[in-house]
Design an enzyme around this catalytic site. Sequence first.
Site, PDB file in Angstrom:
ATOM      1  N   GLY A 235       1.051   8.927   3.493  1.00  0.00           N
ATOM      2  CA  GLY A 235       0.766   9.917   4.535  1.00  0.00           C
ATOM      3  C   GLY A 235       1.729  11.086   4.492  1.00  0.00           C
ATOM      4  O   GLY A 235       1.332  12.246   4.402  1.00  0.00           O
ATOM      5  N   GLU A 236       3.009  10.805   4.568  1.00  0.00           N
ATOM      6  CA  GLU A 236       3.989  11.878   4.700  1.00  0.00           C
ATOM      7  C   GLU A 236       4.695  12.279   3.410  1.00  0.00           C
ATOM      8  O   GLU A 236       5.020  13.457   3.243  1.00  0.00           O
ATOM      9  CB  GLU A 236       5.009  11.515   5.778  1.00  0.00           C
ATOM     10  CG  GLU A 236       4.378  11.586   7.155  1.00  0.00           C
ATOM     11  CD  GLU A 236       5.291  11.083   8.261  1.00  0.00           C
ATOM     12  OE1 GLU A 236       6.385  10.584   7.942  1.00  0.00           O
ATOM     13  OE2 GLU A 236       4.905  11.184   9.428  1.00  0.00           O
ATOM     14  N   PRO A 237       4.960  11.347   2.498  1.00  0.00           N
ATOM     15  CA  PRO A 237       5.734  11.772   1.316  1.00  0.00           C
ATOM     16  C   PRO A 237       5.178  13.000   0.585  1.00  0.00           C
ATOM     17  O   PRO A 237       5.964  13.875   0.199  1.00  0.00           O
ATOM     18  CB  PRO A 237       5.728  10.522   0.431  1.00  0.00           C
ATOM     19  CG  PRO A 237       5.617   9.394   1.392  1.00  0.00           C
ATOM     20  CD  PRO A 237       4.734   9.898   2.487  1.00  0.00           C
ATOM     21  N   PHE A 239       4.002  15.609   1.563  1.00  0.00           N
ATOM     22  CA  PHE A 239       4.418  16.804   2.269  1.00  0.00           C
ATOM     23  C   PHE A 239       5.518  17.550   1.503  1.00  0.00           C
ATOM     24  O   PHE A 239       5.589  18.774   1.484  1.00  0.00           O
ATOM     25  CB  PHE A 239       4.966  16.310   3.614  1.00  0.00           C
ATOM     26  CG  PHE A 239       5.085  17.329   4.662  1.00  0.00           C
ATOM     27  CD1 PHE A 239       3.984  17.687   5.395  1.00  0.00           C
ATOM     28  CD2 PHE A 239       6.295  17.906   4.947  1.00  0.00           C
ATOM     29  CE1 PHE A 239       4.095  18.623   6.395  1.00  0.00           C
ATOM     30  CE2 PHE A 239       6.414  18.840   5.938  1.00  0.00           C
ATOM     31  CZ  PHE A 239       5.310  19.207   6.660  1.00  0.00           C
TER      32      PHE A 239
END
Lengths: 282, 154
Positions: A235-237, A239
Site C-alpha cells: 500500500g504505502e511503500p 509512495f
Amino acid sequence: MNIITVKDDRCFTGASATVRNMMDSEVFNCIEGLAFRIPDRNTRFNFEKVSMRKHLDIATVNTAARFKVENGKILEADLSAGGVAPVPLFLRETSRDRVSLSSQAHYATPGLYFDKSKEKGKPFAYHVAGTALTEVTLDRLRGTYSLDSVKIVHDCGTSINPLIDRGQIEGGLLQGIGWVTLEELKYSNETHALLSDSLATYKIPDIYFVPDEVQIEFLENLSENGGVFNSKAVGEPPFMYGIGTYFALLNALRECNPGIEPEYSTPLSTEKMLLLLEQSSN
Amino acid sequence: MISFILNDQQFSTELPPGSVALDLIRKAARLTGTKEGCREGDCGACTVLLGFPQQDGMKYMAVNSCLLPLGELQGNHLVTVEGLNPSKGYSPVQSLIVNEGASQCGFCTPGIVMSLTGYLLSTVFPTAEEPIFLPQKRKSCGILNCCSFPENGE
Ligand code: FES
C-alpha cells in the site's frame, strides 16, 4: 424530503407497521414530531413496562390500559399488550449446503520481539525494497517539464493479487509524484488560514500527469519473509518512488546550472524551478 | 414542481430549482451509488449523465451533480450509476474496469464509470490520437490519488 408529524392514530399499530406507514411514501420522510390527543377528565389510563434485562432499557413486555368511566360505570375499555421476542429465521439453502455464515482470522507475524530497555530486537518481519528509474525533460526557459518514464522494480514478496498490487504501485507512484511536485500547503501570512484548502488551489495529479511510460516489474524474491502467504506490504511503500521525480528534476536543473544550491523542500513546483533557473542565468 | 425521468422512473419534486441535484439523488431518491467528494466540481465522484431530448433522439453528457441545479433537470433524463444496468450484470465500461483492475478502494469508481459512459455516448469511437481518457479534460472524474489508471486507449 418530507417533514411530517405523526398522529396518534398512525402510531399504535405496532412497531413495524408504524415504520412502514412512515417510510411508505416515495419521498424520504423525516419525523419532526409526535402528536397525541389529550384524554378527557373521565378517562383513566395506565402503562406498565416489564423488563427483565439488567442493563438494557428495552421492555420485554409492555401493557397499557385505558378506561372511560362515568358515574362509576366503565363505558369504554382499551387493553393492549405487546412483547419483544426474536423471530427465528431458518436459512434453508445455507443449512442444506452447510455453509458457515461467519469467518474470522487473525495473523500473528511469527518471531517478532523488542526489548525496550535495551532498544534491541526484531520489530519487523521484513523490509520492502524496490527501485525506480525516472526520466524527465525540463524546459529550461519556462521551468515546465514532462515526465517521460518511470521504471519500477518492486518487492511484494509473493504477490497475492498481481492486478491489485500493480494498481497499488501505480497509485502510490502517482501520489508520491504529486507530493514532491504539485501539492503545496499555503498559509496566509496575516491570518495564517490555509489558502490551498480545496482541489481548486491544492492541485493533485490527474490522469494527464501520469508519466508517458510506467513499467512495473515484481522482484522475483521468494525467500521466506514471515508475511501472509509470503506477501509483503504494497500500500504505502511504492509512495517512495515519487521521490525519484524530485531528484530527476533537481538533476535536470543542475544540468542547466551546476552551481545552484536549492534548499531541500517539497513540492518542487514549477514556480520554484523557474526561480532556480533564473538564478542560474544571473 | 420539477419533473424529470430518474433512471427508469418518472420523478417529481417540490424542492427549489436552485437546490443541488446531488442532494436529491442521495437523500430524496436514496440512490447512494453517486458519491459526494469535494462538492465543488473538482473531483468528479458525483458524476451523472444528463440526457436532453433532441429532434433525432436523446443526447447524453456527463455532468457533476454537485454543481447541477435541480431546475436543469426539468423535462430531461437523469441517469445515475444505478440506472446503467437495471438488470443484473455490468455495463461494458464496468466490466472493463473490473477486468483491468482499475478500481482500488472503489469510492470514486461510480464517477469514473459515468464519465467514461458519457464520453462514449457523446463522442465518436475513441482512437489512439483521441483516446478514451479525454473526459477528464471535460471536467468529469479526473482526480486519482489512490487508484490505478486505465491503460491508455483500453
Ligand atoms: S463532488 Fe467533487 S465534483 Fe462533485
